[in-house]
Motif scaffolding. Sequence first.
Motif, mmCIF file in Angstrom:
data_model
loop_
_atom_site.group_PDB
_atom_site.id
_atom_site.type_symbol
_atom_site.label_atom_id
_atom_site.label_comp_id
_atom_site.label_asym_id
_atom_site.label_seq_id
_atom_site.Cartn_x
_atom_site.Cartn_y
_atom_site.Cartn_z
ATOM 1 N N GLY A 132 0.831 -1.198 0.000
ATOM 2 C CA GLY A 132 0.000 0.000 0.000
ATOM 3 C C GLY A 132 0.858 1.237 0.000
ATOM 4 O O GLY A 132 2.058 1.198 0.308
ATOM 5 N N TYR A 133 0.247 2.355 -0.315
ATOM 6 C CA TYR A 133 0.924 3.642 -0.310
ATOM 7 C C TYR A 133 1.498 3.883 1.092
ATOM 8 O O TYR A 133 0.793 3.696 2.091
ATOM 9 N N PRO A 134 2.779 4.255 1.215
ATOM 10 C CA PRO A 134 3.438 4.276 2.527
ATOM 11 C C PRO A 134 2.740 5.104 3.603
ATOM 12 O O PRO A 134 2.813 4.753 4.782
ATOM 13 N N ILE A 135 2.058 6.188 3.243
ATOM 14 C CA ILE A 135 1.449 7.027 4.278
ATOM 15 C C ILE A 135 0.307 6.300 4.984
ATOM 16 O O ILE A 135 -0.055 6.659 6.113
ATOM 17 N N TYR A 136 -0.259 5.263 4.366
ATOM 18 C CA TYR A 136 -1.347 4.541 5.016
ATOM 19 C C TYR A 136 -0.894 3.988 6.370
ATOM 20 O O TYR A 136 -1.528 4.234 7.402
ATOM 21 N N ALA A 137 0.183 3.231 6.352
ATOM 22 C CA ALA A 137 0.705 2.675 7.599
ATOM 23 C C ALA A 137 1.454 3.732 8.399
ATOM 24 O O ALA A 137 1.407 3.734 9.638
ATOM 25 N N GLY A 138 2.122 4.658 7.711
ATOM 26 C CA GLY A 138 2.856 5.710 8.406
ATOM 27 C C GLY A 138 1.965 6.576 9.265
ATOM 28 O O GLY A 138 2.332 6.967 10.380
ATOM 29 N N ALA A 139 0.776 6.886 8.764
ATOM 30 C CA ALA A 139 -0.164 7.710 9.526
ATOM 31 C C ALA A 139 -0.611 7.021 10.806
ATOM 32 O O ALA A 139 -0.858 7.671 11.828
ATOM 33 N N LEU A 140 -0.706 5.702 10.762
ATOM 34 C CA LEU A 140 -1.088 4.956 11.968
ATOM 35 C C LEU A 140 0.003 5.042 13.020
ATOM 36 O O LEU A 140 -0.282 5.148 14.220
ATOM 37 N N GLN A 141 1.259 5.009 12.565
ATOM 38 C CA GLN A 141 2.373 5.165 13.502
ATOM 39 C C GLN A 141 2.312 6.516 14.194
ATOM 40 O O GLN A 141 2.518 6.618 15.410
ATOM 41 N N LEU A 142 2.033 7.557 13.439
ATOM 42 C CA LEU A 142 1.950 8.902 14.024
ATOM 43 C C LEU A 142 0.825 8.998 15.051
ATOM 44 O O LEU A 142 0.943 9.711 16.046
ATOM 45 N N ALA A 143 -0.255 8.277 14.796
ATOM 46 C CA ALA A 143 -1.423 8.362 15.671
ATOM 47 C C ALA A 143 -1.397 7.352 16.805
ATOM 48 O O ALA A 143 -2.294 7.373 17.657
ATOM 49 N N GLY A 144 -0.404 6.467 16.825
ATOM 50 C CA GLY A 144 -0.373 5.434 17.855
ATOM 51 C C GLY A 144 -1.430 4.377 17.655
ATOM 52 O O GLY A 144 -1.888 3.744 18.614
ATOM 53 N N VAL A 145 -1.824 4.166 16.392
ATOM 54 C CA VAL A 145 -2.864 3.196 16.059
ATOM 55 C C VAL A 145 -2.208 1.913 15.570
ATOM 56 O O VAL A 145 -1.251 1.944 14.790
ATOM 57 N N GLU A 146 -2.711 0.776 16.014
ATOM 58 C CA GLU A 146 -2.140 -0.513 15.632
ATOM 59 C C GLU A 146 -2.573 -0.880 14.213
ATOM 60 O O GLU A 146 -3.773 -0.899 13.911
ATOM 61 N N PRO A 147 -1.624 -1.207 13.329
ATOM 62 C CA PRO A 147 -2.008 -1.607 11.969
ATOM 63 C C PRO A 147 -2.304 -3.103 11.887
ATOM 64 O O PRO A 147 -1.649 -3.918 12.547
ATOM 65 N N TRP A 148 -3.290 -3.460 11.085
ATOM 66 C CA TRP A 148 -3.493 -4.853 10.683
ATOM 67 C C TRP A 148 -3.402 -4.880 9.176
ATOM 68 O O TRP A 148 -4.194 -4.240 8.483
ATOM 69 N N LEU A 149 -2.387 -5.558 8.659
ATOM 70 C CA LEU A 149 -2.082 -5.503 7.238
ATOM 71 C C LEU A 149 -2.943 -6.490 6.463
ATOM 72 O O LEU A 149 -2.939 -7.699 6.734
ATOM 73 N N LEU A 150 -3.669 -5.957 5.492
ATOM 74 C CA LEU A 150 -4.563 -6.748 4.649
ATOM 75 C C LEU A 150 -3.801 -7.127 3.385
ATOM 76 O O LEU A 150 -3.522 -6.268 2.542
ATOM 77 N N PRO A 151 -3.409 -8.403 3.220
ATOM 78 C CA PRO A 151 -2.541 -8.764 2.103
ATOM 79 C C PRO A 151 -3.248 -8.698 0.756
ATOM 80 O O PRO A 151 -4.395 -9.145 0.618
ATOM 81 N N LEU A 152 -2.545 -8.138 -0.237
ATOM 82 C CA LEU A 152 -3.009 -8.107 -1.623
ATOM 83 C C LEU A 152 -2.062 -9.013 -2.412
ATOM 84 O O LEU A 152 -0.914 -8.651 -2.648
#
Length: 407
Positions: A132-152
């Motif tokens: 995915g576009y890097p800011i998708y996961a990067g924005a979660l890091q900034l917000a302290g939100v846990e990512p769950w990666l949906l594989p494509l």
Amino acid sequence: MKQPAAPVWRSDKLAAMGSSIFAEIQAWKQEAAQRGREVIDLSIGSPDRAPSLEIRELLSRSVLQEDQYTYPSSQGTPAFRKAASAWLKHRFGVDTNPETEILALMGSQDGLAHFAQAVCNPGDLAMVPDPGYPIYAGALQLAGVEPWLLPLREENGFMPDLTKIPEQIWQRTKFLLLNFPGNPIAVQADLTFFTELVALAKKHNVLIVHDAAYSEMGFDDYRPVSILQVPGASEIAVEFHSFSKSFHMAGCRIAFLAGNAEAVGALRDLKSNIDYGVFLPVQLAAAAALEHAMASGTERETALLYEKRRDVFTAALEAAGWTVKKPKATMFIWAKLPEAFRQDHNAGDSRQFARKLLLSTGVAVVPGIAFGQQGEGYVRIALVQEAEVLTEAAARIGAFLLQEADV
């Protein structure tokens, strides 16, 4: 006496922002130039064309007006929001309230970067695609939100398998972010998929965030659709729209968010504490671009430009010995590494391939690993040069592949 440790003026969050590979690519470009290579940059998706002359002239006149230099509203001018709402109706048949369901943004990346902070609390969970576009996961890091990666994955046509998402993940998820047609992969979603997604989201009370930055870049017989076309979608979904690619206005930094009023309002309230909105002449120019597209019927011009480049480049690549799949949308080609560079399980070291290609030929592409672990074994190639330059790039790549085959 022991000296105190030197202070570190750098947040730990930056280490997880995923920008290191792009910094590496910049260093590779400099190294290639020092070796005498003329760089053909097909890495960053930065449009190489300017907006239409009419838009530039309007922008020029506007910036000379003395009353254009006050603080703009962080929500966007009423004229811009009305134009965005009218365009959504014209393009997708979608009704929106420009007062509560449209928000102007300093580019869609700006909105995406701040969205999680607006709708989530630290410790919440959000689903984002991989790759995915890097800011998708990067924005979660900034917000302290846990990512769950949906594989494509290629075996699923690079579409997310919604049936494989565990029930406990659905229950914890605050929002699910998807991107059709996508970056880096030009995946096409239809209304059947979006209808199923909206039903699942409503069942689990999960907000759907759809990044539609490439909605006007469908090729052949494909016209991308909006999730907001699904009846009742605005109850559970928001959608980002950008002027960067569709109207060659990347440097202007303008986009808008549409959909669920509560989520739009949350981002509006956050933004009102961060900035004062988009420069007024830019909003005027963007509104004019939408109005011109609606009135003139020329909204397919950008798509036709990139469709031609796609056809020229993929044909030249195939003649050079590297067959890649032709995307049905966007300005990107998602290419599996040539056979000689693949390792076990059809994967490969995309970083090594991209670096070697750039230093040997001057052609810059992005290794798929930059977009997540599922991107390994691929590279992203941006069609951001004129057709003759793309043909030259393909010829260089072909010579490189022949050289590597002889090693």
